[in-house]
Design a protein around this motif. Structure first.
Motif, PDB file in Angstrom:
ATOM      1  N   THR A   4      31.914  40.329  45.310  1.00 23.00           N
ATOM      2  CA  THR A   4      32.671  39.831  44.175  1.00 23.00           C
ATOM      3  C   THR A   4      34.160  40.037  44.344  1.00 23.00           C
ATOM      4  O   THR A   4      34.953  39.498  43.589  1.00 23.00           O
ATOM      5  CB  THR A   4      32.230  40.543  42.887  1.00 23.00           C
ATOM      6  N   THR A   5      34.593  40.815  45.320  1.00 24.13           N
ATOM      7  CA  THR A   5      36.013  41.071  45.493  1.00 24.13           C
ATOM      8  C   THR A   5      36.528  40.662  46.861  1.00 24.13           C
ATOM      9  O   THR A   5      37.720  40.694  47.114  1.00 24.13           O
ATOM     10  CB  THR A   5      36.319  42.576  45.302  1.00 24.13           C
ATOM     11  N   SER A  16      42.128  26.267  44.905  1.00 20.42           N
ATOM     12  CA  SER A  16      41.576  27.209  43.933  1.00 20.42           C
ATOM     13  C   SER A  16      42.546  27.465  42.786  1.00 20.42           C
ATOM     14  O   SER A  16      42.139  27.580  41.628  1.00 20.42           O
ATOM     15  CB  SER A  16      41.220  28.531  44.618  1.00 20.42           C
ATOM     16  N   GLN A  20      41.561  26.835  38.795  1.00 21.05           N
ATOM     17  CA  GLN A  20      41.523  27.846  37.747  1.00 21.05           C
ATOM     18  C   GLN A  20      42.175  27.330  36.466  1.00 21.05           C
ATOM     19  O   GLN A  20      41.765  27.695  35.359  1.00 21.05           O
ATOM     20  CB  GLN A  20      42.201  29.141  38.217  1.00 21.05           C
ATOM     21  N   HIS A 381      31.591  33.216  36.909  1.00 24.34           N
ATOM     22  CA  HIS A 381      32.896  33.801  37.224  1.00 24.34           C
ATOM     23  C   HIS A 381      33.035  34.088  38.714  1.00 24.34           C
ATOM     24  O   HIS A 381      34.122  33.976  39.277  1.00 24.34           O
ATOM     25  CB  HIS A 381      33.115  35.085  36.413  1.00 24.34           C
ATOM     26  N   HIS A 382      31.928  34.456  39.343  1.00 24.36           N
ATOM     27  CA  HIS A 382      31.981  34.679  40.786  1.00 24.36           C
ATOM     28  C   HIS A 382      32.023  33.358  41.547  1.00 24.36           C
ATOM     29  O   HIS A 382      32.859  33.170  42.439  1.00 24.36           O
ATOM     30  CB  HIS A 382      30.782  35.488  41.258  1.00 24.36           C
ATOM     31  N   SER A 385      35.374  31.641  41.322  1.00 23.30           N
ATOM     32  CA  SER A 385      36.554  32.467  41.568  1.00 23.30           C
ATOM     33  C   SER A 385      37.448  31.795  42.611  1.00 23.30           C
ATOM     34  O   SER A 385      36.994  30.921  43.365  1.00 23.30           O
ATOM     35  CB  SER A 385      36.131  33.842  42.069  1.00 23.30           C
TER      36      SER A 385
END
Length: 396
Positions: A4-5, A16, A20, A381-382, A385
């Motif tokens: 996730t990071t 991206s 967003q 959300h992942h 991202s």
């Protein structure tokens, strides 16, 4: 570093950043996007082309012009991909497919025993996912992520359960790895109460940055959102209020191995046990709720006392983390205002006045959909991202 990071090893395509801005679903013109990002309109066009090739954005038809040709607007296409959310309980599995805005498209519910072990239970989940996809006329290629809530402690960075008391055979099992071998998409796993906190906030409290979700069912736990972020703690067990000792629990054993825990006196099974000690035939929490709805005074008093017991622990939580909303969910919340009245009675009288001046203690508004919404939002959300979108765009 967790999935996730981890940044994309492919480098940024720039698409991206633009995406967003469009994730809120609001259509915008290329000129608006250029002004918001400071990019040239030609650059905006190239990045929109990359997102269009993924099917994630497209033209929006009803732009209004002040004269001449109407300006063209673009927006995210929520139906471009789907996300699978899965909520496991001790004896059930609920699965749902949502669009990219988290709107539930279709859901299924089956009875199963989490104690049957991870491979048997997850095999059922994959079968349910395939059935949902077939019913929607979609395929696994349309799936962009999976979010899973489990009824036990989870190390979020690995997605592995950690000594879950009601899940024999699950300790340390690589849930994301197993699922990815069958559904080749990112898989996010968390405990059920954290998932419910995410779902409740997404459903009804989007503007609330300091929020506590409390689940009262077979067990008791809480999900903490502070400064708009879910707080999991160092080992992923932040919010485990069910095993805080309270005075009324003195000498009462808990399944965790300790005595005096909140869960041992205020959970559904504990309330049922207290009524059985008076000679009543009350097998479990469901029957307690049935009695409360029928106006049974003994059951109402027992639920009210459970609320007071819960309030003892929540008073400390209010003074410690200062939430503006506490939402009470889980199966025992179906007992209505009686449980919440007990909580309010103690919290409002014993917490610091400044902490309760604007505090709302309410019943969950998402109800039994909180977990499935939260699981889906975790995956969304992942999957959407910046790093994930860069990776998708670079692969086109």
């Amino acid at each position: 570093m967790s999935d996730t990071t981890r940044p994309s090893a492919l480098g940024s395509t720039g698409a991206s950043e633009l995406f967003q801005l469009l994730r809120d679903g609001r259509p915008r013109t290329r000129a608006e996007l250029a002004a918001m990002t400071g990019l040239a309109r030609s650059t905006v066009g190239l990045r929109l082309d990359a997102l269009s090739a993924l099917g994630l954005v497209g033209p929006f038809a009803d732009a209004v012009s002040t004269g001449g040709r109407p300006p063209s607007r673009v927006a995210m296409i929520p139906s471009a991909r789907v996300v699978l959310g899965a909520d496991f309980g001790a004896g059930h599995l609920t699965t749902a497919l949502t669009d990219l805005m988290g709107e539930v498209l279709l859901s299924r519910h089956v009875e199963l025993a989490i104690a049957d072990g991870p491979e048997a239970v997850l095999t059922t989940m994959v079968a349910e996912a395939d059935a949902l996809l077939a019913d929607l006329g979609r395929s696994r290629d349309d799936l962009i992520g999976v979010g899973i809530g489990l009824p036990g402690p989870v190390q979020f960075s690995t997605g592995r359960p950690v000594n879950p008391p009601i899940m024999p055979g699950w300790d340390g099992f690589d849930v994301p790895g197993w699922v990815r071998r069958h559904l080749d998409v990112p898989v996010l796993v968390d405990n059920d109460v954290n998932i419910m906190a995410l779902g409740e906030r997404s459903h009804a409290f989007t503007g609330t940055d300091h929020f506590l979700f409390v689940k009262v069912a077979t067990g008791i736990g809480s999900g903490i959102i502070s400064s708009g972020r879910l707080q999991r703690g160092a080992q992923g067990i932040a919010g485990d209020i069910g095993h805080v000792q309270i005075p009324r629990g003195a000498g009462i054993p808990c399944h965790c191995g300790n005595v005096g825990c909140l869960e041992a006196v205020a959970s559904g099974p504990a309330i049922a046990a207290s009524l059985r000690r008076t000679g009543r035939d009350v097998p479990g929490g469901k029957e307690v709720i049935d009695l409360v709805r029928a106006g049974d005074l003994d059951a109402i008093m027992a639920v009210r006392q459970a609320g007071r017991d819960l309030g003892e622990v929540l008073t400390a939580c209010v003074n410690l983390i200062n939430p503006s909303v506490i939402a009470i969910g889980g199966s025992m919340a179906q007992a209505g205002e009686h449980l919440i009245a007990g909580v309010r009675e103690v919290v409002y009288s014993r917490s610091m006045p400044l902490a309760t001046e604007h505090l709302s203690i309410v019943q969950s508004r998402a109800g039994d959909r909180a977990a499935i919404i939260g699981a889906s939002m975790l995956a969304i959300h992942h999957a959407l991202s910046p790093a994930a979108i860069d990776e998708l765009a670079a692969a086109v």
